[in-house]
Enzyme design. Structure first.
Site, mmCIF file in Angstrom:
data_model
loop_
_atom_site.group_PDB
_atom_site.id
_atom_site.type_symbol
_atom_site.label_atom_id
_atom_site.label_comp_id
_atom_site.label_asym_id
_atom_site.label_seq_id
_atom_site.Cartn_x
_atom_site.Cartn_y
_atom_site.Cartn_z
ATOM 1 N N THR A 125 0.848 -1.193 0.000
ATOM 2 C CA THR A 125 0.000 0.000 0.000
ATOM 3 C C THR A 125 0.878 1.236 0.000
ATOM 4 O O THR A 125 1.869 1.291 0.737
ATOM 5 C CB THR A 125 -0.971 0.086 1.202
ATOM 6 O OG1 THR A 125 -1.499 1.422 1.255
ATOM 7 C CG2 THR A 125 -0.343 -0.216 2.538
ATOM 8 N N ASP A 127 -0.068 3.843 1.181
ATOM 9 C CA ASP A 127 -0.410 4.561 2.415
ATOM 10 C C ASP A 127 0.499 4.185 3.589
ATOM 11 O O ASP A 127 0.538 4.897 4.593
ATOM 12 C CB ASP A 127 -1.860 4.271 2.822
ATOM 13 C CG ASP A 127 -2.873 4.893 1.867
ATOM 14 O OD1 ASP A 127 -2.437 5.578 0.928
ATOM 15 O OD2 ASP A 127 -4.071 4.680 2.058
#
Ligand code: F6P
Length: 349
Positions: A125, A127
């Site tokens: 990810t 993020d």
């Protein structure tokens, strides 16, 4: 062995590097055969496969995206979805599955492991909000894209004496905002973990501009929100409700528009918005992400041959280790408050 691979959730630079590493290591070291499932869990539910041989992995290392395709399909939200996954794997003679994804994809993998599916996970990810691993691949690339953008925004903000609000990805956690904000010398860094006080943000911007700096770049993560609504009548911070995906996540994006308008209204400084959006997820991975993705891929196929299923590959203290899939996908990893308060805040003025 016959090994299946899938990539699920939002794409991320380095996915192809993981696929390449799993296939090349598995084929050369163990004589494995591989089968890709198209578009994440959807391909397993619908029995949609992609042939995967060593030859297909040539030149994949620097290529962004994923050759397998991806989706946010959640088989566990569909009637009989888990049973269809198990049936496809059996019909295709798959001995082990390598699932490459974030909290949602790996959360499904954890549940299927409990039902007997021989699966290992690779954390992905941009993020960087997955527990169990210090870093996920894709994060470094996203931070570099955002830092380059902030550098560019600064010079045009200076020329026009403007505030520019730069919105970066980060649904639950502000890792990209904090790293790119520090690297780019942002005036403000706003993250989902710490609801912001718009009055205090504007006061700091005023102090900065009155102190002789006539421009500011404000970095805001898409999941950041004010502690009080800008407009109490509206009951929110001015962002229209968006549809949910199969994992129940709202589609974010747009907090920066409301924020820039409010800064302009309160301070009188001209404000502009740049939403970096999917530019952070596309394109070629950095060298760091290529190496991390490659190490994760090699480790994943080794875990398969050790029969160590139900595990996710993770980076801890510079080494690749295996952690429980359920532990890693159960809770988001928030930004370290010390990074915000002891480091980033030193330079916010
Ligand atoms: O993969 C995580 C993420 O990048 C989040 O930061 C963002 O909210 C989301 O993906 C966007 O996903 P999509 O491309 O499906 O809109």
């Amino acid at each position: 062995m016959r090994v299946g691979l899938l990539t699920g959730g939002g794409d991320c630079p380095g996915l192809n590097a993981v696929i390449r590493a799993v296939v090349v290591k598995g084929a050369r070291a163990y004589g494995d055969e591989f089968l890709g499932f198209a578009d994440g869990w959807r391909g397993v539910v619908e029995d949609h496969v992609v042939e995967l041989e060593v030859e297909r992995c040539r030149d994949l290392l620097p290529t962004g995206g994923t050759i397998l395709g991806t989706s946010r399909t959640n088989p566990l939200s569909q009637d009989g979805g888990a049973e269809r996954v198990i049936a496809t794997l059996a019909a295709r003679g798959i001995d082990a599955l390598v699932a490459i994804g974030g909290e949602d994809t790996l959360g499904v993998a954890a549940r299927l492991y409990e039902r007997g599916v021989q699966v290992v996970g690779v954390p992905k990810t941009i993020d960087n909000d997955l527990s169990g691993t210090e870093v996920t691949f894709g994060f470094d690339t996203a931070v570099q894209v955002a830092t380059d953008a902030i550098d560019r925004l600064r010079t045009t903000a200076e020329s026009h004496h403007r505030v520019i609000v730069c919105e970066v990805m980060g649904r639950h956690a502000g890792w990209i905002a904090v790293h790119a904000g520090i690297a780019g010398g942002a005036a403000e860094i706003l993250i989902p973990e710490e609801p912001f006080d718009i009055g205090a943000v504007c006061d700091r911007l005023r102090r900065r501009h009155e102190g002789g700096r006539f421009s500011s770049v404000v970095v805001v993560a898409e999941g950041a929100a004010p502690c009080e609504p800008f407009d109490p009548q509206a009951g929110d911070h001015g962002v229209a409700p968006a549809p949910l995906d199969e994992f129940g996540h709202v589609r974010l994006g747009g907090v920066s528009n409301a924020l820039a308008s409010e800064i302009e209204r309160r301070t009188g400084y001209e404000a502009r918005v740049t939403i970096l959006g999917h530019t952070q997820r596309g394109g070629t991975p950095t060298a760091f992400d290529r190496v991390l993705a490659t190490r994760f891929g090699v480790a994943a196929i080794e875990a398969v041959h050790d029969g160590d299923f139900g595990k996710m590959m993770a980076l801890q203290g510079g080494r690749i280790v295996r952690v429980g899939l359920a532990d890693a996908s159960g809770m988001a990893k928030n930004v370290d408050p010390a990074l915000v308060h002891d480091v980033a805040e030193v330079f916010l003025w």
